[in-house]
Enzyme design. Structure first.
Site, PDB file in Angstrom:
ATOM      1  N   ARG A 177       0.836  -1.198   0.000  1.00 60.69           N
ATOM      2  CA  ARG A 177       0.000   0.000   0.000  1.00 60.69           C
ATOM      3  C   ARG A 177       0.874   1.252   0.000  1.00 60.69           C
ATOM      4  NH1 ARG A 177      -2.274  -0.434   6.214  1.00 60.69           N
ATOM      5  NH2 ARG A 177      -0.751   0.975   7.184  1.00 60.69           N
ATOM      6  N   TRP A 190       6.311  -1.261   2.891  1.00 58.47           N
ATOM      7  CA  TRP A 190       6.620  -2.679   2.702  1.00 58.47           C
ATOM      8  C   TRP A 190       7.322  -3.204   3.947  1.00 58.47           C
ATOM      9  CZ3 TRP A 190       9.767  -1.379  -2.276  1.00 58.47           C
ATOM     10  CH2 TRP A 190      10.876  -0.602  -1.952  1.00 58.47           C
ATOM     11  N   LEU A 191       6.993  -4.430   4.325  1.00 60.13           N
ATOM     12  CA  LEU A 191       7.623  -5.044   5.486  1.00 60.13           C
ATOM     13  C   LEU A 191       8.995  -5.589   5.089  1.00 60.13           C
ATOM     14  CD1 LEU A 191       4.551  -6.831   7.099  1.00 60.13           C
ATOM     15  CD2 LEU A 191       5.435  -4.535   7.491  1.00 60.13           C
ATOM     16  N   GLU A 238       7.136 -13.634 -11.208  1.00 64.01           N
ATOM     17  CA  GLU A 238       5.686 -13.469 -11.296  1.00 64.01           C
ATOM     18  C   GLU A 238       5.232 -13.352 -12.747  1.00 64.01           C
ATOM     19  OE1 GLU A 238       7.039 -12.273  -7.266  1.00 64.01           O
ATOM     20  OE2 GLU A 238       7.687 -11.734  -9.290  1.00 64.01           O
ATOM     21  N   ASP A 287      -7.088  -1.628   8.409  1.00 67.62           N
ATOM     22  CA  ASP A 287      -6.437  -2.711   7.682  1.00 67.62           C
ATOM     23  C   ASP A 287      -7.276  -3.978   7.703  1.00 67.62           C
ATOM     24  OD1 ASP A 287      -4.311  -4.359   6.498  1.00 67.62           O
ATOM     25  OD2 ASP A 287      -3.002  -2.717   7.093  1.00 67.62           O
TER      26      ASP A 287
END
Length: 491
Positions: A177, A190-191, A238, A287
């Site tokens: 996001r 981003w984690l 991907e 979330d």
């Protein structure tokens, strides 16, 4: 596959009654979320808001709002066929050497699909029909949704973020996001374990203080979108997986401002960079947990180029307490996970991630138990085999006479076949979802496994209970006379 791009897919959905065009003026500020949420909870169609208040670009929501549409997006007719996708991934993860000519012939279709894995690079593409650069870039002209009333700002939700580490051969596609904070500024949330963040970290170490190039695609074809959320093997890109799903090579084009390859048929592309020294406070946002998350500093994405089709569609969604679109995706992808797990653990009969458990925080597994301690081995396997389950807090293991998808069955097994002291395994200081505020430390918490199987010798010293079973001959006789008894006759 019956579509090549997002528009082909929307045409397919419309023919099947799976797309609703909304011509009435609807505000991206809260109203679209309310309509999309009501529609999704009722199992309704994808929504195309053709007249968003204050904007000229239509907004697409609820694209994957039912498991059926997820299956269609993967080129399958129904959800059960998604297990074929899982079998393909299991094969690609650990290819098996054919044992005979007959065996080779039977696997030939899988090998033929590999021909669709390489990308097809185009010299020009529809996603670059209109180009805005530098001072011309104005993200406020995009109908970015403001989903919940206490959200801090509009949020880009369905952007495919494309990155590449300095020493990697392939690109990474991830969905992160992005908070809108300026005409050309977004916060990239981003984690640390995600592909984009890992690429960024590698870049910072290899090229200190140099801008990290990024491209973000909005409105790519469904195969590419779903490729970014499917558990593809680390060695498979991907784009390659999307080619396998589609049955045709993924068409890409080089970004205008960097060397990253972007989906050629995408509706909108954001290009730019992250300055390693620039961060901003992100959130809070509602979330998928059903709560607002904590604020934290994340990198700032500076957009230098905004490109799009001549008549673009903005693809968006919202996240909230399940069911939401991510929960539906999780429910459908559950079927993809099963063959992958079964290849490693053949004793697994079924595997279920209940949407109510935020799609990944709780798993129910049924097995054909073969020895004492078997359930604990399966727990450890679930937590360690696929990175998608590193944040699963609870794993419940039951025998194969239990329906993993029926809470009445599962609760009966837990309450009659498990003892809390003996059958609950708790592991502390494990990776946990940063959004899980119930953990004592952000990103670090505990996990629990519950052995709800019948106990074998070595697991108990007591005589184990025998389940009640009906007499088959009596069941048959009552079946024969049931209607004549007229017990449920209308009053």
């Amino acid at each position: 596959m019956k579509y090549k791009n997002l528009r082909d897919f929307l045409e397919l959905l419309e023919k099947q009654g799976e797309l609703k065009r909304i011509t009435q003026e609807i505000d991206p500020y809260l109203e679209m979320t309310e309509i999309a949420d009501r529609t999704l909870r009722a199992g309704g169609p994808a929504l195309l808001f053709e007249n968003p208040k204050g904007y000229e670009i239509p907004v697409l929501c609820n694209l994957f709002g039912t498991p059926k549409r997820v299956a269609l997006g993967m080129g399958q007719e129904d959800v059960t066929a998604l297990r074929d996708v899982g079998r393909l991934l299991a094969f690609l993860k650990e290819p098996e050497q054919p044992k005979s000519f007959k065996d080779l012939w039977s696997t030939l279709p899988q090998f033929k699909q590999v021909l669709n894995m390489p990308t097809k690079v185009l010299s020009k593409a529809e996603c670059q029909q209109i180009v805005f650069s530098d001072a011309e870039v104005d993200l406020y002209k995009l109908p970015i949704m403001h989903c919940w009333k206490d959200d801090v700002a509009p949020l880009v939700t369905w952007g495919l973020t494309i990155t590449k580490g300095p020493s990697k051969k392939r690109q990474n596609l991830g969905i992160y996001r992005q908070q809108l904070i300026g005409k050309n500024k977004l916060i990239m949330r981003w984690l640390s374990h995600r592909g984009g963040a890992l690429d960024f970290q590698e870049w910072k170490e290899a090229r200190p203080n140099q801008p990290f190039p990024i491209s973000v695609a909005l409105g790519a074809d469904p195969a590419t979108i779903l490729g970014a959320v499917t558990p593809v093997p680390d060695t498979l890109s991907e784009y390659a997986f999307a080619g396998l799903l589609r049955g045709n090579k993924t068409e890409v084009v080089k970004s205008i401002s960097n060397d990253l390859e972007i989906p050629a048929s995408a509706e909108i592309i954001l290009e730019g960079y992250i300055d390693p020294t620039e961060t901003a406070l992100e959130g809070p946002y509602g979330d998928h947990t059903g709560y607002y998350n904590e604020q934290e500093y994340f990198p700032v994405f500076t957009v230098t180029h905004l490109t799009m089709r001549k008549d673009p569609i903005y693809h968006s969604t919202y996240t909230g307490r399940p069911p939401d679109e991510p929960a539906v995706l999780g429910e459908a992808l559950n079927e993809v996970f099963i063959p992958i797990l079964q290849k490693q653990f053949p004793e697994i009969v079924d595997f279920y991630l209940p949407p109510e458990g935020c799609s990944y925080r709780l798993a129910v597994v049924t097995i054909k138990k073969q020895y004492a301690g078997h359930a604990k081995r399966v727990m450890m396997g679930v937590w360690s085999f696929l990175r998608q389950f590193m944040y699963t807090k609870f794993v419940i293991v039951c025998d194969d006479d239990i329906n993993a998808r029926d809470w009445k069955d599962v609760i009966w097994a837990i309450t009659t076949r498990s003892d809390p002291a003996r059958d609950c395994t708790i592991i502390e200081n494990t990776p946990i979802d940063y959004l899980d505020f119930a953990s004592p430390i952000a990103g670090l918490g505990s996990k629990m496994g519950i052995d709800a199987t019948n106990k074998w010798i070595g697991e108990t010293q007591r005589e184990w209970g025998t389940p009640i079973k009906k007499a088959p001959n009596v069941v048959k006789r009552i079946d024969d006379i049931w209607e004549s008894l007229n017990i449920f006759a209308p009053k």
